[in-house]
Motif scaffolding. Structure first.
Motif, PDB file in Angstrom:
ATOM      1  N   THR A 104     -34.282  17.637 -51.041  1.00  0.00           N
ATOM      2  CA  THR A 104     -33.475  17.198 -49.897  1.00  0.00           C
ATOM      3  C   THR A 104     -34.008  17.792 -48.589  1.00  0.00           C
ATOM      4  O   THR A 104     -33.584  17.408 -47.515  1.00  0.00           O
ATOM      5  CB  THR A 104     -31.995  17.643 -50.019  1.00  0.00           C
ATOM      6  N   GLN A 105     -34.935  18.752 -48.719  1.00  0.00           N
ATOM      7  CA  GLN A 105     -35.347  19.535 -47.561  1.00  0.00           C
ATOM      8  C   GLN A 105     -36.686  19.036 -47.025  1.00  0.00           C
ATOM      9  O   GLN A 105     -37.648  18.914 -47.791  1.00  0.00           O
ATOM     10  CB  GLN A 105     -35.514  20.974 -48.034  1.00  0.00           C
ATOM     11  N   GLU A 106     -36.760  18.792 -45.729  1.00  0.00           N
ATOM     12  CA  GLU A 106     -38.040  18.359 -45.190  1.00  0.00           C
ATOM     13  C   GLU A 106     -38.968  19.547 -44.997  1.00  0.00           C
ATOM     14  O   GLU A 106     -38.526  20.696 -44.916  1.00  0.00           O
ATOM     15  CB  GLU A 106     -37.854  17.576 -43.887  1.00  0.00           C
ATOM     16  N   ASP A 107     -40.264  19.264 -44.947  1.00  0.00           N
ATOM     17  CA  ASP A 107     -41.314  20.262 -44.707  1.00  0.00           C
ATOM     18  C   ASP A 107     -41.435  21.344 -45.786  1.00  0.00           C
ATOM     19  O   ASP A 107     -42.143  22.325 -45.587  1.00  0.00           O
ATOM     20  CB  ASP A 107     -41.117  20.975 -43.353  1.00  0.00           C
ATOM     21  N   ALA A 108     -40.730  21.169 -46.891  1.00  0.00           N
ATOM     22  CA  ALA A 108     -40.765  22.224 -47.911  1.00  0.00           C
ATOM     23  C   ALA A 108     -41.841  21.938 -48.952  1.00  0.00           C
ATOM     24  O   ALA A 108     -42.220  20.793 -49.195  1.00  0.00           O
ATOM     25  CB  ALA A 108     -39.407  22.322 -48.597  1.00  0.00           C
ATOM     26  N   ILE A 109     -42.357  23.005 -49.555  1.00  0.00           N
ATOM     27  CA  ILE A 109     -43.260  22.854 -50.703  1.00  0.00           C
ATOM     28  C   ILE A 109     -42.641  23.591 -51.883  1.00  0.00           C
ATOM     29  O   ILE A 109     -42.078  24.674 -51.723  1.00  0.00           O
ATOM     30  CB  ILE A 109     -44.684  23.388 -50.401  1.00  0.00           C
ATOM     31  N   HIS A 110     -42.687  22.954 -53.058  1.00  0.00           N
ATOM     32  CA  HIS A 110     -42.114  23.584 -54.246  1.00  0.00           C
ATOM     33  C   HIS A 110     -43.149  23.615 -55.350  1.00  0.00           C
ATOM     34  O   HIS A 110     -43.868  22.648 -55.559  1.00  0.00           O
ATOM     35  CB  HIS A 110     -40.891  22.802 -54.723  1.00  0.00           C
ATOM     36  N   GLN A 118     -37.810  14.308 -64.280  1.00  0.00           N
ATOM     37  CA  GLN A 118     -37.577  13.320 -63.223  1.00  0.00           C
ATOM     38  C   GLN A 118     -37.579  13.976 -61.842  1.00  0.00           C
ATOM     39  O   GLN A 118     -36.888  14.970 -61.626  1.00  0.00           O
ATOM     40  CB  GLN A 118     -36.229  12.628 -63.479  1.00  0.00           C
ATOM     41  N   TYR A 119     -38.347  13.406 -60.943  1.00  0.00           N
ATOM     42  CA  TYR A 119     -38.442  13.912 -59.564  1.00  0.00           C
ATOM     43  C   TYR A 119     -37.816  12.886 -58.634  1.00  0.00           C
ATOM     44  O   TYR A 119     -38.219  11.727 -58.631  1.00  0.00           O
ATOM     45  CB  TYR A 119     -39.908  14.145 -59.178  1.00  0.00           C
ATOM     46  N   VAL A 120     -36.834  13.326 -57.870  1.00  0.00           N
ATOM     47  CA  VAL A 120     -36.125  12.409 -56.993  1.00  0.00           C
ATOM     48  C   VAL A 120     -36.139  12.946 -55.569  1.00  0.00           C
ATOM     49  O   VAL A 120     -35.793  14.116 -55.344  1.00  0.00           O
ATOM     50  CB  VAL A 120     -34.658  12.221 -57.459  1.00  0.00           C
ATOM     51  N   GLY A 121     -36.532  12.135 -54.628  1.00  0.00           N
ATOM     52  CA  GLY A 121     -36.518  12.534 -53.225  1.00  0.00           C
ATOM     53  C   GLY A 121     -35.337  11.919 -52.508  1.00  0.00           C
ATOM     54  O   GLY A 121     -35.165  10.705 -52.518  1.00  0.00           O
ATOM     55  N   LEU A 122     -34.495  12.763 -51.928  1.00  0.00           N
ATOM     56  CA  LEU A 122     -33.372  12.274 -51.121  1.00  0.00           C
ATOM     57  C   LEU A 122     -33.640  12.623 -49.667  1.00  0.00           C
ATOM     58  O   LEU A 122     -32.739  12.987 -48.922  1.00  0.00           O
ATOM     59  CB  LEU A 122     -32.054  12.889 -51.605  1.00  0.00           C
ATOM     60  N   GLN A 123     -34.905  12.553 -49.306  1.00  0.00           N
ATOM     61  CA  GLN A 123     -35.315  12.968 -47.973  1.00  0.00           C
ATOM     62  C   GLN A 123     -36.406  12.011 -47.492  1.00  0.00           C
ATOM     63  O   GLN A 123     -37.379  11.772 -48.192  1.00  0.00           O
ATOM     64  CB  GLN A 123     -35.863  14.404 -48.049  1.00  0.00           C
ATOM     65  N   GLU A 124     -36.225  11.449 -46.304  1.00  0.00           N
ATOM     66  CA  GLU A 124     -37.203  10.503 -45.779  1.00  0.00           C
ATOM     67  C   GLU A 124     -38.410  11.212 -45.153  1.00  0.00           C
ATOM     68  O   GLU A 124     -39.499  10.677 -45.112  1.00  0.00           O
ATOM     69  CB  GLU A 124     -36.550   9.562 -44.756  1.00  0.00           C
ATOM     70  N   ALA A 139     -40.273   8.450 -49.620  1.00  0.00           N
ATOM     71  CA  ALA A 139     -41.329   7.530 -49.188  1.00  0.00           C
ATOM     72  C   ALA A 139     -42.474   8.208 -48.429  1.00  0.00           C
ATOM     73  O   ALA A 139     -43.593   7.713 -48.435  1.00  0.00           O
ATOM     74  CB  ALA A 139     -40.728   6.423 -48.338  1.00  0.00           C
ATOM     75  N   THR A 140     -42.219   9.339 -47.778  1.00  0.00           N
ATOM     76  CA  THR A 140     -43.302   9.991 -47.030  1.00  0.00           C
ATOM     77  C   THR A 140     -43.749  11.292 -47.689  1.00  0.00           C
ATOM     78  O   THR A 140     -44.485  12.079 -47.101  1.00  0.00           O
ATOM     79  CB  THR A 140     -42.856  10.316 -45.581  1.00  0.00           C
ATOM     80  N   SER A 141     -43.308  11.507 -48.912  1.00  0.00           N
ATOM     81  CA  SER A 141     -43.561  12.796 -49.558  1.00  0.00           C
ATOM     82  C   SER A 141     -44.907  12.829 -50.278  1.00  0.00           C
ATOM     83  O   SER A 141     -45.577  11.817 -50.432  1.00  0.00           O
ATOM     84  CB  SER A 141     -42.465  13.074 -50.576  1.00  0.00           C
ATOM     85  N   PHE A 142     -45.247  14.034 -50.711  1.00  0.00           N
ATOM     86  CA  PHE A 142     -46.465  14.258 -51.494  1.00  0.00           C
ATOM     87  C   PHE A 142     -46.072  14.792 -52.865  1.00  0.00           C
ATOM     88  O   PHE A 142     -45.167  15.616 -52.975  1.00  0.00           O
ATOM     89  CB  PHE A 142     -47.370  15.263 -50.788  1.00  0.00           C
ATOM     90  N   HIS A 143     -46.752  14.313 -53.859  1.00  0.00           N
ATOM     91  CA  HIS A 143     -46.462  14.791 -55.213  1.00  0.00           C
ATOM     92  C   HIS A 143     -47.772  14.980 -55.970  1.00  0.00           C
ATOM     93  O   HIS A 143     -48.564  14.054 -56.089  1.00  0.00           O
ATOM     94  CB  HIS A 143     -45.587  13.779 -55.959  1.00  0.00           C
TER      95      HIS A 143
END
Lengths: 250, 433
Positions: free
Chosen positions: B180-186, B205-211, B240-244
């Motif tokens: 849910t957090q922008e700019d974060a790396i996990h 399962q990986y789910v992004g709730l952050q644009e 949609a704009t994330s990296f995985h």
């Protein structure tokens, strides 16, 4: 009112002239047979009516129920009640017959402003139609035409025709690849769907289909033109004399 | 200094600054693993397109941003937003992680059968580090690539699963990672040990709730002991704009059977690796995959199956559906080592391109160093079949609906390999092109 009026239709495929001025009027309740040798343009005519996009109509007009048919997309034609039974039905792995039929029925109903059928109503309806073509219910749960025998594919076409209840049905070489028993089953299905408000165009190379589906009119196509029209007796005459007889006479 | 070196130094510094707060800091064996991994990372740096395995995937976008390592639990996720992703209808045992932290309040694992350990990694490292010591990093070669090394150095949380001998876990275990957090790396790290004669089903399962952009760099290790039977389903639905970047690393022993399924739907830049070692005789694995990308998404799948001993079987079926300007990479390698006689391996990759701009680079590879093996592979790239489209439209089905029907039909071959019908139905819903 006529269901279909074709006026001086010219069609090309990849720059090659296939239909050279066809005129034909089909009224409600009538069955017209279109006969002719291979390459005469029979299947092209059938596909043009259904809206295949790779055929260029260079001149002529087609009116369906009084409206310009060429303004309509393939799906709009189907929604308006035109049905083409394919010579070579397409196999679609991964789509079950029942989902396909349901999607088709509800798309046509939507196009006609009717409410969708729910799963239960649809199943009740389609089960009834299955009997018409002597198909078991497990037919519904196979992928569309995948691994179907020639006879099963053609019966599946008639099943689709039955559930879509068209105003104008075009049967493209429905007899091809059928043995005599399958031909009888398919023909019985077609005959059961004859209706005073429904017209049919039966495209065939051979007269034998017309023993089972008896037409009101027979037209002979040669080189993309109707060279002769008559009643069912014309088909019998062709059977004995061959297509050469008409081409010479022409 | 260029971006590549800035990014590298950024992570080296981050490690120096945060390592005392990483779980298990006081454990010498873990510290040495982390140090070793960081050492490799600082020598090697991020991959470039000169690296064969990264030829078609440019990771510089990942370096243009300084992602922040989480320092405290700060999410504000409502139960309502999470609910659609919980596999409650399958009575799953569920571990939920939100923005790098374990969420006990959302997890549901109180009905576990005896003999099953399902915990978050940091808790296990605190309470019973001996249980995990011999397994953590045992299946992963951290020198594989920089992202794996970074994960080993910086791993903070994940799942620790241990299944005792002869235990059959009926209901699936779901590991749900929510961002849910922008700019974060996990750096999630999952370690799964499945003992002899067991059976377990896992959904990761990986789910992004952050644009806005964020970055998940995860590693999952699975050890399948003799006669273990494992189903593993990865569902990637990042923002949609994330990296995985994710790696699944599996070690299999005698008569074990592992079926993996990788569904990749989300993310802007995605790299997913599946590496399986068949380390003993008569082990078998199946790798199924479906990637669906549109707009400017880039999805890269690399798989490697290594046949080490005789009588192993591997099958691989990957399919891709690409629209707009999406790009995908499939690189599947099957390696048959000397001594791995009677190996059977098959591999196929089929792609459906829905636009002229979409692009696929596919490379199935067989490297065989043993005799008496049966191997086959192939790849196809095609468009929607015009005849099928006309057939459907001639039955009144609108063009767009007809396309959807054909796309779903193409995907169904992979989706239907998942054994639970409720999960198949969910996957059908996630499949929007």
């Amino acid at each position: 009112m006529s269901i279909l009026v074709i006026e001086n239709l010219h069609v090309e495929v990849d720059g090659k002239k296939i239909l050279n001025g066809i005129s034909l009027t089909v009224n409600a309740g009538e069955v017209h047979a279109i006969m002719g040798p291979n390459g005469s343009g029979k299947s092209t005519l059938a596909n043009v009516l259904a809206g295949r996009e790779d055929y260029q109509i260079t001149s002529g007009k087609i009116f369906y129920q009084g409206n310009d048919l060429l303004d309509l997309s393939t799906e709009q034609r189907a929604q308006a009640g035109i049905f083409l039974a394919f010579q070579y039905p397409v196999e679609i792995p991964g789509v079950s017959n029942v989902n396909f039929l349901k999607a088709a029925v509800n798309a046509v109903r939507k196009g006609q402003g009717k409410p969708s059928l729910d799963a239960i109503d649809f199943l009740t309806f389609v089960r009834e139609q299955l009997k018409l073509v002597h198909m078991d219910e497990d037919f519904l749960y196979r992928a569309v035409n995948e691994g179907f025998s020639g006879g099963e594919k053609k019966r599946n076409e008639i099943l689709q025709m039955a559930v879509l209840e068209p105003k104008l049905a075009i049967l493209d070489e429905t007899d091809s690849g059928l043995d005599i028993d399958a031909l009888k089953t398919v023909s019985e299905g077609v005959n059961a769907l004859r209706h005073p408000e429904r017209a049919m165009i039966v495209v065939t190379h051979y007269q034998r289909l017309l023993d089972h589906i008896v037409p009101d009119f027979v037209h002979v196509l040669s080189d993309g033109k109707i060279v002769h029209s008559g009643d069912k007796k014309l088909a019998l005459e062709l059977e004995t004399k061959g297509y050469g007889w008409l081409e010479e006479a022409n | 200094m260029n971006e590549v070196n800035i990014a590298k130094d950024y992570y080296i510094q981050a490690y120096e600054q945060t390592q005392s707060k990483l779980p298990g800091f006081s454990l010498p064996w873990l510290k040495s693993k982390r140090d070793e991994a960081m050492q490799f990372f600082s020598e090697k740096g991020f991959p470039t397109r000169h690296d064969e395995d990264w030829k078609y995937t440019n990771v510089t976008p990942l370096m243009e941003q300084q992602f922040i390592l989480p320092s405290k639990q700060a999410h504000r996720l409502s139960a309502e937003r999470l609910k659609p992703y919980l596999l409650s209808e399958m009575n799953a045992h569920i571990l939920v992680f939100v923005d790098g932290y374990f969420s006990p309040e959302f997890s549901q694992c109180n009905k576990l059968p005896s003999g099953v350990t399902l915990k978050n990694l940091s808790a296990e490292l605190l309470e019973n580090p001996k249980n995990i010591q011999s397994y953590l990093s045992s299946a992963l070669n951290s020198k594989e690539h920089a992202f794996n090394a970074l994960n080993t150095a910086l791993m903070t949380e994940g799942a620790w699963i241990h299944i005792d001998k002869h235990v059959v876990v009926e209901n699936p275990i779901q590991l749900l990672f929510i961002s849910t957090q922008e700019d974060a790396i996990h750096h999630y790290r999952n370690c799964i040990v499945v003992e002899e004669n067991t059976s377990v089903n896992l959904i990761e399962q990986y789910v992004g709730l952050q644009e806005a952009p964020y970055f998940n760099n995860s590693v999952t290790e699975i050890i399948a002991k003799p006669n273990a039977q494992i189903e593993h389903v990865k569902i990637q639905q990042e923002g949609a704009t994330s990296f995985h970047v994710g790696t699944l690393q599996v070690h299999q022993y005698q008569h074990s059977s592992v079926n993996t399924h990788s569904f990749s739907f989300g993310g802007s830049l995605v790299r997913s690796d599946t590496n399986i070692s068949l380390k003993d005789e008569y082990s078998e694995c199946t790798l199924n995959g479906l990637y669906v990308a549109s707009n400017h998404q880039h999805i890269d799948h690399h798989t490697r199956v290594e046949h080490i001993k005789p009588h192993g079987t591997s099958r691989e079926y990957y399919k891709g559906i690409l629209n707009d300007s999406a790009k995908a990479v499939f690189n599947g390698k099957v390696l048959v080592n000397p001594g791995a006689e009677k190996t059977q391996a098959e591999q196929s990759n089929k792609n459906l391109l829905l636009s002229r701009q979409a692009e696929i680079n596919t490379k199935p590879q067989l490297e065989i160093f043993a005799d008496d093996v049966k191997c086959a592979h192939g790849a196809t790239v095609g468009q929607l079949d015009e005849k099928s489209l006309f057939y459907l439209r001639s039955r009144g089905i609108e063009k767009e609906a007809a396309k959807q029907l054909l796309v779903h039909a193409f995907a169904s071959e992979i989706i239907n390999r998942v054994k639970w019908i409720p999960l198949r139905e969910r996957l059908e819903l996630y499949l929007a092109y």
